[in-house]
Structures are given as C-alpha cells and as structure tokens.
Design a protein around this motif. Structure first.
Motif, PDB file in Angstrom:
ATOM      1  N   UNK A  21       0.922  -1.316  -0.006  1.00  0.00           N
ATOM      2  CA  UNK A  21       0.204  -0.008  -0.031  1.00  0.00           C
ATOM      3  C   UNK A  21       0.931   1.481  -0.068  1.00  0.00           C
ATOM      4  N   UNK A  22       1.938   1.135   0.739  1.00  0.00           N
ATOM      5  CA  UNK A  22       2.962   2.438   0.758  1.00  0.00           C
ATOM      6  C   UNK A  22       3.621   2.785  -0.404  1.00  0.00           C
ATOM      7  N   UNK A  23       3.913   1.687  -1.170  1.00  0.00           N
ATOM      8  CA  UNK A  23       4.472   1.710  -2.558  1.00  0.00           C
ATOM      9  C   UNK A  23       3.444   2.269  -3.626  1.00  0.00           C
ATOM     10  N   UNK A  24       2.254   1.780  -3.423  1.00  0.00           N
ATOM     11  CA  UNK A  24       1.248   2.284  -4.406  1.00  0.00           C
ATOM     12  C   UNK A  24       0.945   3.576  -4.134  1.00  0.00           C
ATOM     13  N   UNK A  25       0.829   4.240  -2.936  1.00  0.00           N
ATOM     14  CA  UNK A  25       0.379   5.670  -2.613  1.00  0.00           C
ATOM     15  C   UNK A  25       1.607   6.463  -3.072  1.00  0.00           C
ATOM     16  N   UNK A  26       2.854   6.134  -3.009  1.00  0.00           N
ATOM     17  CA  UNK A  26       4.119   6.788  -3.467  1.00  0.00           C
ATOM     18  C   UNK A  26       4.101   7.070  -4.807  1.00  0.00           C
ATOM     19  N   UNK A  27       3.521   5.758  -5.637  1.00  0.00           N
ATOM     20  CA  UNK A  27       3.650   5.968  -6.820  1.00  0.00           C
ATOM     21  C   UNK A  27       2.476   6.928  -7.471  1.00  0.00           C
ATOM     22  N   UNK A  28       1.431   6.604  -6.813  1.00  0.00           N
ATOM     23  CA  UNK A  28       0.195   7.508  -7.275  1.00  0.00           C
ATOM     24  C   UNK A  28       0.379   8.952  -6.927  1.00  0.00           C
ATOM     25  N   UNK A  29       1.104   9.497  -5.787  1.00  0.00           N
ATOM     26  CA  UNK A  29       1.389  10.742  -5.637  1.00  0.00           C
ATOM     27  C   UNK A  29       2.217  11.165  -6.733  1.00  0.00           C
ATOM     28  N   UNK A  31       1.973  10.482  -9.908  1.00  0.00           N
ATOM     29  CA  UNK A  31       1.471  10.111 -11.212  1.00  0.00           C
ATOM     30  C   UNK A  31       2.022   8.811 -11.900  1.00  0.00           C
ATOM     31  N   UNK A  32       2.574   7.855 -11.105  1.00  0.00           N
ATOM     32  CA  UNK A  32       3.113   6.712 -11.707  1.00  0.00           C
ATOM     33  C   UNK A  32       2.299   5.455 -11.410  1.00  0.00           C
ATOM     34  N   UNK A  33       2.309   4.619 -12.565  1.00  0.00           N
ATOM     35  CA  UNK A  33       1.625   3.390 -12.287  1.00  0.00           C
ATOM     36  C   UNK A  33       2.669   2.213 -12.298  1.00  0.00           C
ATOM     37  N   UNK A  34       2.394   1.293 -11.135  1.00  0.00           N
ATOM     38  CA  UNK A  34       3.198   0.194 -10.957  1.00  0.00           C
ATOM     39  C   UNK A  34       2.970  -0.787 -11.790  1.00  0.00           C
ATOM     40  N   UNK A  35       3.675  -1.141 -13.005  1.00  0.00           N
ATOM     41  CA  UNK A  35       3.433  -2.256 -13.846  1.00  0.00           C
ATOM     42  C   UNK A  35       3.169  -3.700 -13.219  1.00  0.00           C
ATOM     43  N   UNK A  36       4.055  -3.739 -12.268  1.00  0.00           N
ATOM     44  CA  UNK A  36       4.223  -5.330 -11.639  1.00  0.00           C
ATOM     45  C   UNK A  36       4.770  -5.282 -10.228  1.00  0.00           C
ATOM     46  N   UNK A  93      18.755   0.487 -14.712  1.00  0.00           N
ATOM     47  CA  UNK A  93      17.599   0.517 -13.947  1.00  0.00           C
ATOM     48  C   UNK A  93      17.774   1.460 -12.636  1.00  0.00           C
ATOM     49  N   UNK A  94      16.713   2.389 -12.563  1.00  0.00           N
ATOM     50  CA  UNK A  94      16.616   3.350 -11.655  1.00  0.00           C
ATOM     51  C   UNK A  94      16.138   2.879 -10.296  1.00  0.00           C
ATOM     52  N   UNK A  95      16.805   2.955  -8.852  1.00  0.00           N
ATOM     53  CA  UNK A  95      16.408   2.405  -8.088  1.00  0.00           C
ATOM     54  C   UNK A  95      15.786   3.642  -7.050  1.00  0.00           C
ATOM     55  N   UNK A  96      14.653   3.464  -6.738  1.00  0.00           N
ATOM     56  CA  UNK A  96      14.005   4.475  -6.058  1.00  0.00           C
ATOM     57  C   UNK A  96      13.406   3.572  -4.508  1.00  0.00           C
ATOM     58  N   UNK A  97      13.742   4.220  -3.425  1.00  0.00           N
ATOM     59  CA  UNK A  97      13.644   3.732  -1.936  1.00  0.00           C
ATOM     60  C   UNK A  97      12.884   4.716  -1.410  1.00  0.00           C
ATOM     61  N   UNK A  98      11.659   4.343  -0.605  1.00  0.00           N
ATOM     62  CA  UNK A  98      10.876   5.272   0.064  1.00  0.00           C
ATOM     63  C   UNK A  98      11.753   5.780   1.252  1.00  0.00           C
ATOM     64  N   UNK A  99      12.706   5.083   1.752  1.00  0.00           N
ATOM     65  CA  UNK A  99      13.543   5.407   2.861  1.00  0.00           C
ATOM     66  C   UNK A  99      14.815   6.283   2.503  1.00  0.00           C
ATOM     67  N   UNK A 100      14.864   6.784   1.091  1.00  0.00           N
ATOM     68  CA  UNK A 100      16.142   7.311   0.542  1.00  0.00           C
ATOM     69  C   UNK A 100      15.423   8.710  -0.142  1.00  0.00           C
ATOM     70  N   UNK A 101      15.394   9.665   0.327  1.00  0.00           N
ATOM     71  CA  UNK A 101      14.697  10.963  -0.466  1.00  0.00           C
ATOM     72  C   UNK A 101      15.528  11.414  -1.706  1.00  0.00           C
TER      73      UNK A 101
END
Length: 208
Positions: A21-29, A31-36, A93-101
């Motif tokens: 849910x946290x990853x989905x919320x981050x992506x939605x904020x 304007x991104x869609x999680x493909x898989x 590949x670009x790594x994006x982590x919620x705990x790494x602003x």
C-alpha cells in the motif's frame, strides 16, 4: 518507462506484501503506475532471489525498481552488493526507495545533466545505506550467536523445533516431482530447508 515494485521478507510469517500500500501511494502521488509487483520470501543477505532477478530480466533501460527500504534490496556483503549494482547498471535500472529521499527525483523525468548528477548522488547514498544495513545484519547475527552460545553453556538452548507436518508435505511434493518454485510458493520454506529435505528424500529412496 515501467515502474516495477519489489517486495521482500525473510520468512512467510513476516508478510512481504506488508509495504504494498505504501508503494502504491508513493507512485500515485507522482502520477506513476506500478506495472508489476515481484514478491518473495528470501534473505536479503543472499543473491539467491529468483523474483529479484526475474524483475531485472523484465526491465527495459530506464525502468524504475521501487522498494520500501534499501534493506529490502540488500543486506549483502561488499562483493555481492557490487555484483548486484553492476547488474542494475547494465540494465540501466533506476532504484527508488521510500527511505531514501535522494532517490525520489529518479522517479521523474529530468534533463540529461540533472539526471546524471542525481544518479551519481543516489549511487553514493545507496552505497552508504547498503553498508549500514549490512553492518546491522552482521551485528544482529553476532548478538544472536552470542546469546545461543550462552544458553548452550547454561544448558538452556533447545534449538528451533522442526515443523514436522510441513516438512512431511514438502517431502511428498518432492517425491512427486514438483518444482522448487512451486513448493516454496505453497509452503514458504527456505531453499536451504528444501535442499536438506531433498537430500533426505534421496537417501530414503537409495535405502529402499
């Protein structure tokens, strides 16, 4: 560009889907869609992670690997972390982590110079966090070993009780030729447990 989310936990009981849910919320904020989503229960201290490498094989240049925390991606030693980084770089590949602003800007389009600067900064921060989570992992393992050694010396350590019912089911699946991936998905066992039980099945077959 595709966003591919990676969810990992060490055991089935820890629920790798917890952060979904946290990853989905981050992506939605943004304007991104999680493909898989790629979900597995494996140790972050090992490179033996089929779902992570399936994710990487699915990636195209510029795709985003989205994780909740850096330790979901790596608790690896230096050598294995360098191998994983090399794979990420080859795939671009670009790594994006919620705990790494500092990684959040990697989720948005930018000009070439800004992108390169942010990539360099993010790589440095990833290295630092990967080193920190590895140290935490090693420290916890050392404290655990010290605790077990103390209990053994005092005669109070009984060890982990095997899950007899689950192990019997796994051995039956092995006997009928089920794949390792299907057994792991069905039971949540580790590959080390599966390897040990397979050897036991082989020994039983040889004895008959």
């Amino acid at each position: 560009m595709f966003v591919r989310a990676y969810l990992r936990a060490y055991t089935k009981e820890q629920d790798a889907n917890r952060a979904k849910a946290d990853l989905e919320a981050f992506a939605k904020e943004r304007g991104l869609h999680i493909a898989a989503f790629y979900v597995e229960n494996e140790s972050g201290a090992s490179l033996k992670r089929p779902e992570l490498f399936r994710l990487l094989s699915d990636c195209h240049s510029g795709d985003i690997l989205l994780i909740e925390q850096v330790d979901r991606l790596s608790r690896l030693n230096v050598e294995d972390w360098e191998r994983l980084k090399a794979e990420l770089q080859v795939q671009r590949v670009r790594v994006v982590a919620l705990d790494l602003p500092t990684s959040w800007m990697m989720a948005n389009a930018a000009d070439e110079i800004t992108s390169r600067m942010m990539a360099a900064l993010n790589s440095m921060m990833l290295d630092m966090l990967a080193a920190i989570v590895r140290k935490d992992y090693v420290d916890r393992r050392r404290r655990q070993a010290q605790g077990i050694a103390k209990l053994k010396a005092e005669g109070g350590y009984k060890g982990r009780k095997p899950d007899v019912q689950r192990n019997a089911a796994i051995m039956q699946m092995l006997r009928r030729g089920d794949s390792w991936n299907s057994i792991i998905a069905a039971t949540g066992c580790s590959r080390s447990t599966l390897s040990r039980l397979r050897l036991q099945v082989k020994q039983e077959a040889a004895a008959t």
